[in-house]
Motif scaffolding. Sequence first.
Motif, mmCIF file in Angstrom:
data_model
loop_
_atom_site.group_PDB
_atom_site.id
_atom_site.type_symbol
_atom_site.label_atom_id
_atom_site.label_comp_id
_atom_site.label_asym_id
_atom_site.label_seq_id
_atom_site.Cartn_x
_atom_site.Cartn_y
_atom_site.Cartn_z
ATOM 1 N N UNK A 1 0.815 -1.219 0.000
ATOM 2 C CA UNK A 1 0.000 0.000 0.000
ATOM 3 C C UNK A 1 0.850 1.271 0.000
ATOM 4 N N UNK A 2 2.055 1.153 0.588
ATOM 5 C CA UNK A 2 2.882 2.352 0.710
ATOM 6 C C UNK A 2 3.233 2.916 -0.664
ATOM 7 N N UNK A 3 3.202 2.060 -1.698
ATOM 8 C CA UNK A 3 3.464 2.566 -3.040
ATOM 9 C C UNK A 3 2.414 3.573 -3.488
ATOM 10 N N UNK A 4 1.186 3.382 -3.038
ATOM 11 C CA UNK A 4 0.101 4.230 -3.496
ATOM 12 C C UNK A 4 0.030 5.562 -2.750
ATOM 13 N N UNK A 5 0.438 5.556 -1.485
ATOM 14 C CA UNK A 5 0.196 6.733 -0.638
ATOM 15 C C UNK A 5 1.483 7.286 -0.020
ATOM 16 N N UNK A 6 2.501 7.583 -0.823
ATOM 17 C CA UNK A 6 3.789 8.014 -0.251
ATOM 18 C C UNK A 6 3.716 9.354 0.472
ATOM 19 N N UNK A 7 2.712 10.168 0.179
ATOM 20 C CA UNK A 7 2.639 11.475 0.835
ATOM 21 C C UNK A 7 1.857 11.428 2.147
ATOM 22 N N UNK A 8 1.391 10.244 2.508
ATOM 23 C CA UNK A 8 0.686 10.076 3.781
ATOM 24 C C UNK A 8 1.654 9.468 4.797
ATOM 25 N N UNK A 9 1.692 10.048 5.995
ATOM 26 C CA UNK A 9 2.519 9.458 7.052
ATOM 27 C C UNK A 9 1.820 8.211 7.629
ATOM 28 N N UNK A 10 2.614 7.389 8.294
ATOM 29 C CA UNK A 10 2.088 6.121 8.838
ATOM 30 C C UNK A 10 1.330 6.390 10.135
ATOM 31 N N UNK A 11 0.194 7.038 10.037
ATOM 32 C CA UNK A 11 -0.596 7.395 11.216
ATOM 33 C C UNK A 11 -1.900 6.591 11.217
ATOM 34 N N UNK A 12 -2.629 6.645 12.341
ATOM 35 C CA UNK A 12 -3.933 5.953 12.388
ATOM 36 C C UNK A 12 -4.913 6.451 11.316
#
Lengths: 306, 306
Positions: free
Chosen positions: A1-12
Amino acid sequence: MSDWLPSWRETPTRQAIVDFVLRTTQAGAQDFIAPADRIAVFDNDGTLWSEQPLYFQFLFALDRVRALAAAHPEWKTTTPFKWVIENDMKSLVAAGGKGLMPIIAATHAGVTTEAFADIVRDWLATARHPATHRRYDAMVFKPMQELMAYLRANGYGTWIVSGGGQEFLRAWVETTYGIPPQQVIGSYAGLAYVPGAQPAILKTEQPELVDDHAGKPVGIQRFLGRRPVMAFGNSDGDFEMLEWTTTGAGPRLGALLHHTDAAREFAYDRASVVGRLDRGLDEAGQRGWVLIDMARDWERVYPDAT
Amino acid sequence: MSDWLPSWRETPTRQAIVDFVLRTTQAGAQDFIAPADRIAVFDNDGTLWSEQPLYFQFLFALDRVRALAAAHPEWKTTTPFKWVIENDMKSLVAAGGKGLMPIIAATHAGVTTEAFADIVRDWLATARHPATHRRYDAMVFKPMQELMAYLRANGYGTWIVSGGGQEFLRAWVETTYGIPPQQVIGSYAGLAYVPGAQPAILKTEQPELVDDHAGKPVGIQRFLGRRPVMAFGNSDGDFEMLEWTTTGAGPRLGALLHHTDAAREFAYDRASVVGRLDRGLDEAGQRGWVLIDMARDWERVYPDAT
């Protein structure tokens, strides 16, 4: 999933969105949603791009008044046009929606839909935001572009449901967000068909839909005819859209973007004239809506900056 | 191709349609159309299903008046309702569109969109056509169902653009034609959002769009925001839709279904009150529109009959 949302931090926040997509799209999952019902709706101003210090479409209208002023000498002595020419922002803002209708009519009506789209695209190519000096369409939110692409890759239809003008939006959102014109619900006035060898469709002044507050679920039903399962907004104008979306049966996700980031974008909520978020902040918790905190949840804001 | 269109005879009409699809969809063809621009629009009454002796939605409204009459004793002495109760078709037809508006309002407004869809589906399941004694949704045209599936298989989006009511159509066209609610453009009155723990959307009486004649290109622009490249109709109410579609740049196809088949369906054109086709017959040749002759071009008409 991290490939799709690189501008989102790993938060809840990110986790809540990804979890919803996983549990609604994996075959056999209890919350599986059939592809035809995977509809996600997005407000535009303040949700997909910035909206401060004033809605960008309003700044477009002011620029158009200035561009057309030479052909309208009477505007020098006629309100609200004279306020634009004199750069009297205080009077313009004080006039409010109804007081500014003549500006919207003069800059949005009496023109074919094709010519209007060209005008909007020319403006986007040349105009610059007063504070950031960027192109306005460079002030779209990279995390939201990624989110829409991620949803589409998982079979979700992505729709805009905006208080902004439908034809204004259609002129650029396909290129910028990947959303085709038939998935753009916005405010609109009338259209008039002009028959002939080269027929045209003219934009008129007759108001038809104000796609804000209760107008958003109305616009959704009118255009989509289905209740969405995901809704993203940022202001109290999106409240009814989130309410309509999240009170349906089965899995639902509502989310509000909270503008908390004065360093990278703007910080405003309850006290803002533009994009006021008050009731939504009060009720998000009890309604189970996700609050996206821009400063906390986003690794970057605009496509070409941090 | 014969696999897709078994109900079409091997006539020049069929060939013209197939040729258009081939030359607009084969990579490298001079007339290639990008998938996003492959939009085909279809009238409904008289184009996708029958419309004689009266538009089926009007027969639905009359059935609804009869069903609701016990709860409205005042209708026994109030026109136009008393004409329905007394089965006075002559007065009903003479009253014309405006005279019948109270019937449309009483049978289509003041109800939620979800409840209305249930009412329409219940009616379709139980009502029978006065002449054929078939279900109304068994009086759809098999060749047109095949054509829409064939177009979709070639990357065309298929849209309904009907003078009929948008919510009336949405209740059944997804099952019957494979067209989802967001691709149904029809006439519509207002919608009102009712907020709360279980919000609803109510249909109101306020007329908004009459999706006929010039209203069809207006509806197309409003919902689609693109000009179609193919348009299918059968009456002069579709004239402007075909004009708007076929006067655009690049390859275009307009077609009118001519009802020539009294044996298997109905035969009518210039003199008919319902589905009148007069100007279209005069101008089809000079405008390059295809005339589909039902008696000549179709091997069969309805799905369950010859």
